[in-house]
Design an enzyme around this catalytic site. Structure first.
Site, PDB file in Angstrom:
ATOM      1  N   ASN A  84      -6.983  -2.525  14.119  1.00 49.18           N
ATOM      2  CA  ASN A  84      -8.387  -2.910  13.892  1.00 49.18           C
ATOM      3  C   ASN A  84      -8.486  -4.199  13.068  1.00 49.18           C
ATOM      4  O   ASN A  84      -9.538  -4.517  12.525  1.00 49.18           O
ATOM      5  CB  ASN A  84      -9.165  -1.772  13.214  1.00 49.18           C
ATOM      6  CG  ASN A  84      -8.608  -1.406  11.839  1.00 49.18           C
ATOM      7  OD1 ASN A  84      -7.789  -2.134  11.274  1.00 49.18           O
ATOM      8  ND2 ASN A  84      -9.048  -0.285  11.291  1.00 49.18           N
ATOM      9  N   GLU A 104      -9.597  -1.865   5.489  1.00 49.37           N
ATOM     10  CA  GLU A 104     -10.291  -1.518   6.719  1.00 49.37           C
ATOM     11  C   GLU A 104     -11.487  -2.436   6.952  1.00 49.37           C
ATOM     12  O   GLU A 104     -11.964  -3.087   6.004  1.00 49.37           O
ATOM     13  CB  GLU A 104     -10.753  -0.058   6.637  1.00 49.37           C
ATOM     14  CG  GLU A 104      -9.610   0.943   6.459  1.00 49.37           C
ATOM     15  CD  GLU A 104      -8.734   1.102   7.703  1.00 49.37           C
ATOM     16  OE1 GLU A 104      -8.468   0.119   8.408  1.00 49.37           O
ATOM     17  OE2 GLU A 104      -8.287   2.245   7.954  1.00 49.37           O
ATOM     18  N   HIS A 108      -6.771  -4.929  10.306  1.00 47.47           N
ATOM     19  CA  HIS A 108      -6.627  -4.819   8.849  1.00 47.47           C
ATOM     20  C   HIS A 108      -5.332  -5.425   8.337  1.00 47.47           C
ATOM     21  O   HIS A 108      -4.323  -5.475   9.037  1.00 47.47           O
ATOM     22  CB  HIS A 108      -6.803  -3.370   8.351  1.00 47.47           C
ATOM     23  CG  HIS A 108      -5.726  -2.404   8.718  1.00 47.47           C
ATOM     24  ND1 HIS A 108      -5.965  -1.062   8.911  1.00 47.47           N
ATOM     25  CD2 HIS A 108      -4.392  -2.553   8.910  1.00 47.47           C
ATOM     26  CE1 HIS A 108      -4.841  -0.444   9.194  1.00 47.47           C
ATOM     27  NE2 HIS A 108      -3.869  -1.334   9.206  1.00 47.47           N
ATOM     28  N   ASP A 164       0.819  -1.215   0.000  1.00 44.64           N
ATOM     29  CA  ASP A 164       0.000   0.000   0.000  1.00 44.64           C
ATOM     30  C   ASP A 164       0.853   1.265   0.000  1.00 44.64           C
ATOM     31  O   ASP A 164       2.078   1.207   0.171  1.00 44.64           O
ATOM     32  CB  ASP A 164      -0.954   0.005   1.210  1.00 44.64           C
ATOM     33  CG  ASP A 164      -0.278  -0.423   2.518  1.00 44.64           C
ATOM     34  OD1 ASP A 164       0.961  -0.436   2.569  1.00 44.64           O
ATOM     35  OD2 ASP A 164      -0.997  -0.731   3.481  1.00 44.64           O
TER      36      ASP A 164
HETATM   37  C1  GLP Z   1      -0.306   0.148   8.539  1.00 44.77           C
HETATM   38  C2  GLP Z   1      -0.006  -0.663   7.298  1.00 44.77           C
HETATM   39  C3  GLP Z   1      -0.197  -2.151   7.531  1.00 44.77           C
HETATM   40  C4  GLP Z   1       0.507  -2.577   8.823  1.00 44.77           C
HETATM   41  C5  GLP Z   1      -0.063  -1.795   9.980  1.00 44.77           C
HETATM   42  C6  GLP Z   1       0.513  -2.190  11.321  1.00 44.77           C
HETATM   43  O1  GLP Z   1      -1.665   0.392   8.684  1.00 44.77           O
HETATM   44  N1  GLP Z   1      -0.797  -0.253   6.185  1.00 44.77           N
HETATM   45  O2  GLP Z   1       0.302  -2.880   6.421  1.00 44.77           O
HETATM   46  O3  GLP Z   1       0.345  -3.951   9.024  1.00 44.77           O
HETATM   47  O4  GLP Z   1       0.193  -0.417   9.731  1.00 44.77           O
HETATM   48  O5  GLP Z   1       1.633  -1.448  11.620  1.00 44.77           O
HETATM   49  P1  GLP Z   1       2.610  -1.726  12.831  1.00 44.77           P
HETATM   50  O6  GLP Z   1       3.485  -2.851  12.378  1.00 44.77           O
HETATM   51  O7  GLP Z   1       3.362  -0.447  12.998  1.00 44.77           O
HETATM   52  O8  GLP Z   1       1.776  -2.081  13.993  1.00 44.77           O
END
Ligand code: GLP
Length: 259
Positions: free
Chosen positions: A142, A149, A144, A67
Protein backbone atom coordinates in the site's frame (compact mmCIF):
# COMPACT_ATOMS: atom_id res chain seq x y z
CA UNK A 1 17.00 10.98 -6.51
CA UNK A 2 19.09 8.31 -8.22
CA UNK A 3 17.03 5.47 -9.68
CA UNK A 4 19.10 2.44 -10.61
CA UNK A 5 17.39 -0.39 -12.45
CA UNK A 6 19.04 -3.80 -12.36
CA UNK A 7 18.15 -6.82 -14.44
CA UNK A 8 17.00 -9.09 -11.66
CA UNK A 9 16.74 -9.59 -7.91
CA UNK A 10 20.32 -10.88 -7.51
CA UNK A 11 21.81 -7.90 -9.31
CA UNK A 12 19.63 -5.53 -7.32
CA UNK A 13 20.84 -7.20 -4.12
CA UNK A 14 24.51 -7.05 -5.10
CA UNK A 15 24.24 -3.39 -6.00
CA UNK A 16 22.46 -2.56 -2.74
CA UNK A 17 25.00 -4.47 -0.63
CA UNK A 18 27.86 -2.70 -2.39
CA UNK A 19 26.21 0.67 -1.63
CA UNK A 20 26.00 -0.24 2.07
CA UNK A 21 29.52 -1.74 2.16
CA UNK A 22 30.95 1.42 0.58
CA UNK A 23 29.54 3.50 3.43
CA UNK A 24 30.92 1.10 6.08
CA UNK A 25 34.37 1.21 4.50
CA UNK A 26 34.29 5.01 4.39
CA UNK A 27 32.82 5.45 7.86
CA UNK A 28 33.38 2.30 9.98
CA UNK A 29 31.30 3.72 12.85
CA UNK A 30 28.34 4.69 10.68
CA UNK A 31 24.72 4.39 11.77
CA UNK A 32 22.60 2.21 9.48
CA UNK A 33 18.83 1.86 9.56
CA UNK A 34 17.83 -1.65 8.56
CA UNK A 35 14.55 -2.87 7.07
CA UNK A 36 12.80 -6.22 7.16
CA UNK A 37 10.62 -8.01 4.61
CA UNK A 38 11.52 -10.34 1.76
CA UNK A 39 13.06 -7.59 -0.39
CA UNK A 40 16.33 -7.00 1.54
CA UNK A 41 17.08 -10.69 2.23
CA UNK A 42 19.34 -10.97 -0.84
CA UNK A 43 21.12 -7.75 0.13
CA UNK A 44 21.81 -9.13 3.61
CA UNK A 45 23.09 -12.39 2.13
CA UNK A 46 25.43 -10.42 -0.07
CA UNK A 47 26.63 -8.34 2.91
CA UNK A 48 27.42 -11.60 4.72
CA UNK A 49 29.42 -12.73 1.68
CA UNK A 50 31.38 -9.46 1.64
CA UNK A 51 32.02 -9.88 5.37
CA UNK A 52 33.31 -13.46 4.87
CA UNK A 53 35.29 -12.94 1.70
CA UNK A 54 36.47 -9.35 1.99
CA UNK A 55 36.50 -8.87 5.76
CA UNK A 56 33.99 -6.01 5.86
CA UNK A 57 34.10 -4.90 9.49
CA UNK A 58 30.77 -4.32 11.26
CA UNK A 59 32.22 -4.08 14.76
CA UNK A 60 31.68 -0.33 15.08
CA UNK A 61 28.51 -0.06 13.02
CA UNK A 62 25.37 1.01 14.92
CA UNK A 63 21.98 -0.12 13.70
CA UNK A 64 18.38 1.02 14.13
CA UNK A 65 15.59 -1.07 12.64
CA UNK A 66 12.50 0.58 11.25
CA UNK A 67 9.84 -1.29 13.16
CA UNK A 68 8.65 -4.23 15.26
CA UNK A 69 5.33 -5.94 15.86
CA UNK A 70 3.75 -5.09 19.16
CA UNK A 71 3.34 -8.01 21.52
CA UNK A 72 6.24 -10.15 20.28
CA UNK A 73 9.99 -10.17 20.64
CA UNK A 74 12.86 -12.49 19.71
CA UNK A 75 12.22 -15.93 21.18
CA UNK A 76 15.13 -18.29 20.53
CA UNK A 77 13.25 -21.16 22.16
CA UNK A 78 10.93 -21.27 19.12
CA UNK A 79 11.88 -22.32 15.60
CA UNK A 80 12.45 -19.32 13.32
CA UNK A 81 9.24 -20.01 11.40
CA UNK A 82 7.20 -19.58 14.60
CA UNK A 83 9.11 -16.52 15.79
CA UNK A 84 7.77 -13.71 13.65
CA UNK A 85 9.55 -10.87 15.39
CA UNK A 86 11.60 -8.54 13.25
CA UNK A 87 14.34 -8.83 15.88
CA UNK A 88 14.55 -12.54 15.10
CA UNK A 89 14.44 -11.87 11.35
CA UNK A 90 17.47 -9.58 11.63
CA UNK A 91 19.27 -12.14 13.79
CA UNK A 92 18.71 -14.95 11.28
CA UNK A 93 19.18 -13.03 8.06
CA UNK A 94 22.13 -10.84 9.03
CA UNK A 95 23.32 -10.23 12.57
CA UNK A 96 24.27 -13.78 13.57
CA UNK A 97 26.49 -14.08 10.49
CA UNK A 98 28.62 -10.94 10.96
CA UNK A 99 30.78 -9.33 13.64
CA UNK A 100 28.19 -6.82 14.77
CA UNK A 101 28.38 -5.77 18.40
CA UNK A 102 25.10 -6.74 20.17
CA UNK A 103 25.20 -3.45 22.08
CA UNK A 104 25.07 -1.56 18.82
CA UNK A 105 21.82 -3.19 17.65
CA UNK A 106 18.64 -1.21 18.19
CA UNK A 107 15.16 -2.52 17.37
CA UNK A 108 11.98 -1.31 19.07
CA UNK A 109 11.03 -3.68 21.87
CA UNK A 110 7.70 -5.25 20.95
CA UNK A 111 7.24 -6.36 24.54
CA UNK A 112 7.94 -3.00 26.16
CA UNK A 113 5.72 -2.48 29.21
CA UNK A 114 5.07 1.07 28.13
CA UNK A 115 5.16 1.17 24.31
CA UNK A 116 4.68 4.96 24.19
CA UNK A 117 7.74 5.43 26.35
CA UNK A 118 9.64 2.91 24.22
CA UNK A 119 8.91 5.10 21.17
CA UNK A 120 10.23 8.23 22.89
CA UNK A 121 13.34 6.35 24.06
CA UNK A 122 13.93 5.08 20.52
CA UNK A 123 13.85 8.60 19.13
CA UNK A 124 16.29 9.69 21.86
CA UNK A 125 18.68 6.84 21.06
CA UNK A 126 18.73 7.80 17.37
CA UNK A 127 19.58 11.37 18.37
CA UNK A 128 22.29 10.24 20.79
CA UNK A 129 23.85 8.14 18.00
CA UNK A 130 24.11 11.29 15.90
CA UNK A 131 21.26 10.39 13.53
CA UNK A 132 21.04 7.74 10.84
CA UNK A 133 23.63 7.90 8.05
CA UNK A 134 21.85 5.49 5.72
CA UNK A 135 18.29 4.22 6.06
CA UNK A 136 17.42 1.11 4.05
CA UNK A 137 13.78 0.87 3.01
CA UNK A 138 11.45 -1.47 1.18
CA UNK A 139 7.95 -0.52 0.17
CA UNK A 140 4.72 -2.12 1.35
CA UNK A 141 1.96 -3.09 -1.07
CA UNK A 142 0.00 0.00 0.00
CA UNK A 143 3.04 2.25 -0.43
CA UNK A 144 4.08 2.30 3.19
CA UNK A 145 7.57 2.86 4.52
CA UNK A 146 8.21 0.83 7.67
CA UNK A 147 4.65 0.60 9.05
CA UNK A 148 3.62 4.14 8.14
CA UNK A 149 0.23 3.25 6.81
CA UNK A 150 -1.66 5.48 4.36
CA UNK A 151 -2.62 8.70 6.09
CA UNK A 152 0.51 8.87 8.29
CA UNK A 153 1.71 12.45 8.31
CA UNK A 154 5.12 13.32 6.94
CA UNK A 155 6.18 14.73 10.31
CA UNK A 156 5.15 11.59 12.24
CA UNK A 157 7.65 10.21 14.76
CA UNK A 158 8.24 6.76 16.22
CA UNK A 159 4.89 5.59 17.52
CA UNK A 160 2.42 2.74 17.92
CA UNK A 161 0.34 2.18 14.80
CA UNK A 162 -2.60 -0.02 13.89
CA UNK A 163 -1.84 -2.10 10.81
CA UNK A 164 -4.37 -1.76 8.03
CA UNK A 165 -6.16 -4.63 6.31
CA UNK A 166 -3.89 -4.70 3.26
CA UNK A 167 -0.77 -4.87 5.41
CA UNK A 168 -2.24 -7.65 7.54
CA UNK A 169 -3.06 -9.58 4.37
CA UNK A 170 0.37 -8.98 2.78
CA UNK A 171 2.27 -9.91 5.90
CA UNK A 172 0.05 -12.83 6.70
CA UNK A 173 0.84 -14.20 3.25
CA UNK A 174 4.54 -13.58 3.66
CA UNK A 175 5.06 -15.00 7.11
CA UNK A 176 2.14 -16.40 9.01
CA UNK A 177 0.70 -18.59 6.33
CA UNK A 178 3.91 -20.62 6.27
CA UNK A 179 3.85 -21.01 10.03
CA UNK A 180 0.22 -22.08 10.10
CA UNK A 181 -0.71 -19.36 12.60
CA UNK A 182 -4.30 -18.15 12.33
CA UNK A 183 -4.67 -14.62 11.00
CA UNK A 184 -6.49 -13.38 14.09
CA UNK A 185 -3.44 -14.30 16.19
CA UNK A 186 -1.20 -12.04 14.15
CA UNK A 187 -0.25 -8.77 15.90
CA UNK A 188 -2.50 -5.97 14.66
CA UNK A 189 -0.27 -3.22 16.05
CA UNK A 190 3.37 -2.31 15.63
CA UNK A 191 5.96 0.23 16.74
CA UNK A 192 7.25 2.10 13.73
CA UNK A 193 9.68 4.90 13.08
CA UNK A 194 7.69 7.84 11.71
CA UNK A 195 8.05 9.35 8.27
CA UNK A 196 9.48 12.44 9.97
CA UNK A 197 12.07 10.22 11.67
CA UNK A 198 13.00 8.55 8.38
CA UNK A 199 13.24 11.84 6.50
CA UNK A 200 15.87 13.02 9.01
CA UNK A 201 18.31 10.28 7.88
CA UNK A 202 21.30 11.64 5.96
CA UNK A 203 20.64 9.26 3.07
CA UNK A 204 18.10 6.61 2.13
CA UNK A 205 18.30 3.49 -0.01
CA UNK A 206 14.97 2.14 -1.18
CA UNK A 207 14.68 -1.32 -2.75
CA UNK A 208 11.86 -3.02 -4.60
CA UNK A 209 11.59 -6.05 -6.82
CA UNK A 210 8.96 -8.00 -8.69
CA UNK A 211 5.97 -7.13 -10.87
CA UNK A 212 3.72 -6.98 -7.79
CA UNK A 213 5.49 -3.77 -6.75
CA UNK A 214 5.54 -2.06 -10.18
CA UNK A 215 2.39 0.03 -9.76
CA UNK A 216 3.08 1.20 -6.23
CA UNK A 217 6.72 2.00 -7.08
CA UNK A 218 5.56 4.20 -9.98
CA UNK A 219 3.07 5.94 -7.67
CA UNK A 220 5.70 6.54 -4.98
CA UNK A 221 8.45 7.79 -7.29
CA UNK A 222 6.49 9.59 -9.98
CA UNK A 223 2.97 10.12 -8.64
CA UNK A 224 1.72 12.91 -6.43
CA UNK A 225 3.45 13.37 -3.08
CA UNK A 226 0.75 12.23 -0.71
CA UNK A 227 0.40 10.83 2.79
CA UNK A 228 -1.81 8.15 1.19
CA UNK A 229 1.43 6.65 -0.26
CA UNK A 230 3.91 7.37 2.49
CA UNK A 231 6.90 6.26 0.39
CA UNK A 232 6.15 9.18 -1.95
CA UNK A 233 7.82 11.31 0.73
CA UNK A 234 11.07 10.21 -0.96
CA UNK A 235 10.30 12.97 -3.49
CA UNK A 236 10.69 15.64 -0.80
CA UNK A 237 13.65 13.97 0.95
CA UNK A 238 16.42 16.51 1.41
CA UNK A 239 19.38 14.15 1.72
CA UNK A 240 20.72 11.72 -0.85
CA UNK A 241 18.08 9.25 -2.05
CA UNK A 242 19.00 6.14 -4.01
CA UNK A 243 16.45 3.67 -5.34
CA UNK A 244 17.52 0.27 -6.66
CA UNK A 245 14.90 -1.75 -8.50
CA UNK A 246 14.77 -4.85 -10.59
CA UNK A 247 13.36 -4.59 -14.12
CA UNK A 248 9.91 -5.79 -13.10
CA UNK A 249 9.45 -3.34 -10.25
CA UNK A 250 10.64 -0.54 -12.57
CA UNK A 251 8.39 -1.54 -15.46
CA UNK A 252 5.69 1.10 -14.87
CA UNK A 253 8.05 4.04 -14.40
CA UNK A 254 7.86 6.73 -17.05
CA UNK A 255 11.53 7.57 -16.58
CA UNK A 256 13.57 4.52 -17.52
CA UNK A 257 17.22 4.84 -16.54
CA UNK A 258 19.09 1.61 -17.04
CA UNK A 259 22.49 1.51 -15.36
C1 GLP B 1 6.62 -4.78 6.06
C2 GLP B 1 7.69 -3.90 6.66
C3 GLP B 1 8.23 -2.89 5.66
C4 GLP B 1 8.56 -3.58 4.34
C5 GLP B 1 7.32 -4.23 3.79
C6 GLP B 1 7.51 -4.89 2.44
O1 GLP B 1 5.37 -4.16 6.08
N1 GLP B 1 7.24 -3.22 7.83
O2 GLP B 1 9.37 -2.25 6.20
O3 GLP B 1 9.07 -2.65 3.43
O4 GLP B 1 6.89 -5.21 4.74
O5 GLP B 1 7.91 -6.20 2.58
P1 GLP B 1 8.41 -7.12 1.40
O6 GLP B 1 9.83 -6.72 1.16
O7 GLP B 1 8.29 -8.51 1.94
O8 GLP B 1 7.54 -6.86 0.24
Amino acid sequence: MDIIVKRDYDEMSRCAAEHIAALIRKKPDCVIGFATGATPIGTYRELVRIYNEEGLDFSNVKTFNLDEYLGISMDLSKPYILDQSYRRFMHEELFKHININEENINIPDGLARDPEEECLKYEEKIKEAGGIDLQILGIGGNGHWAFNEPGSSFDSRTRVIKLNEQTLNDNYEAFYKKAGIPREKMPHYAITMGIGTILEAKSVLMLANGAKKAEIVAKALEGPVTTMVTASSIQIFKGKATVILDGEAASMLVKQTIK
